[in-house]
Design an enzyme around this catalytic site. Sequence first.
Site, short mmCIF file in Angstrom:
data_model
loop_
_atom_site.label_atom_id
_atom_site.label_comp_id
_atom_site.label_asym_id
_atom_site.label_seq_id
_atom_site.Cartn_x
_atom_site.Cartn_y
_atom_site.Cartn_z
N GLU A 91 -12.44 -43.85 43.67
CA GLU A 91 -13.09 -44.06 42.38
C GLU A 91 -14.49 -44.63 42.62
OE1 GLU A 91 -10.54 -46.88 40.35
OE2 GLU A 91 -11.08 -48.51 41.69
N ASP A 113 -17.67 -54.01 38.03
CA ASP A 113 -18.15 -52.62 38.11
C ASP A 113 -19.64 -52.51 37.75
OD1 ASP A 113 -15.38 -52.08 38.43
OD2 ASP A 113 -15.13 -51.84 36.27
O1 FUB Z 1 -12.67 -51.98 35.89
C1 FUB Z 1 -11.66 -51.05 35.70
C2 FUB Z 1 -11.55 -50.13 36.86
O2 FUB Z 1 -11.26 -50.87 38.04
C3 FUB Z 1 -12.81 -49.38 37.17
O3 FUB Z 1 -13.06 -48.32 36.34
C4 FUB Z 1 -12.54 -49.05 38.57
O4 FUB Z 1 -13.65 -48.56 39.27
C5 FUB Z 1 -12.01 -50.35 39.11
O5 FUB Z 1 -13.04 -51.24 39.41
#
Ligand code: FUB
Length: 342
Positions: free
Chosen positions: A243, A32
């Site tokens: 997301e 991320d």
């Molecule tokens: O890394 C944990 C979660 O997985 C992140 O917050 C999301 O965007 C996905 O990458």
Amino acid sequence: GAVACSQASTIETEAGPQFRDEPLVSEIYTADPSTHVWEDGRIYIYASHDIESGIPEDDLGSHFAMRDYQVLSMDRVGGPVTVHPVALDIANVPWAGRQMWAPDAAYKDGTYYLYFPAKDKEDIFRIGVATSTSPVGPFTAQPQPIQGSYSMDPNVFRDSDGTHYMYFGGIWGGQLQRWQNGVYDPNGTVDDLRQPDQPAIMPRIARMADNMLEFAETPREVMLLDEEGNPLLGGDNARRFFEGAWVFKRGDTYYFTYSTGDTHYIVYATGTSPYGPFTYRGRVLEPVQGWTSHHSITEINGQWYLSYHDTQLSGKTHLRNVKMTPLTFNEDGTIQTINPFK
Ligand code: FUB
């Protein structure tokens, strides 16, 4: 040699997948990536710090049970990367219970701000903020999450007039589907609204207060539209928001970029205001190895870069490694889609 396709765009040869880029670091697992260049001209990457927690994999992402952050930095893309010591540990965040997910950072008037999601002691995702005089920490967390914050994946965008906005939210394990009326609905579904013909759940935006520690307004929806001007629909899994929001401005155009989650694309939409609406334009990144895809887009010395992650080092979806690759714009402002495999 023989070529077999094991998933959407994974090109596998007898030697295994042929990755386009190499991991930036291998000492720790990172994911991320939010890449910034601050006033000293150095490149800083605020990333999740993946660990093996032993928690079984599920659709809520319980296996992503991260406990701290470590900042990466480098002088130039392709140069040696420094893995800095722990910048913030969950033990030092009074309100947090578990799962330190995708962070971002901002800089204003001599202070660095680390924004991070975590589940509180009631297992509800909130967004916290921590401050430091150093870009790599250690950061000191505020005693409470940002008032009025919810869900996860904060992105703090600095507009050219100096105003900061936070974009946030994520469905499924990110819980955004439980916040449709601004209050938490514990009986909300665990995935999405289950209304495929209705407008999808939209990401959120709030302008930051001058102190960078609070929202200056109640969060509102960021409208994502198709080419006809209609909201993207809940059943449009290849284009609807899941997301990982990341906003940048190029010329007068605001680019709202995000992950489509269960279809594994990084896509983008453009608009003329930080509040949107944004019109879907296409894909930035085809599916990587691993379930999640999460990115940032940063201009560094006149060249744009995509920071992203995959699972090249571990082969495990919760143990990821960050990468960077150049990003190219066409003359009309559209983005040339990147294939993470050669
Ligand atoms: O890394 C944990 C979660 O997985 C992140 O917050 C999301 O965007 C996905 O990458």
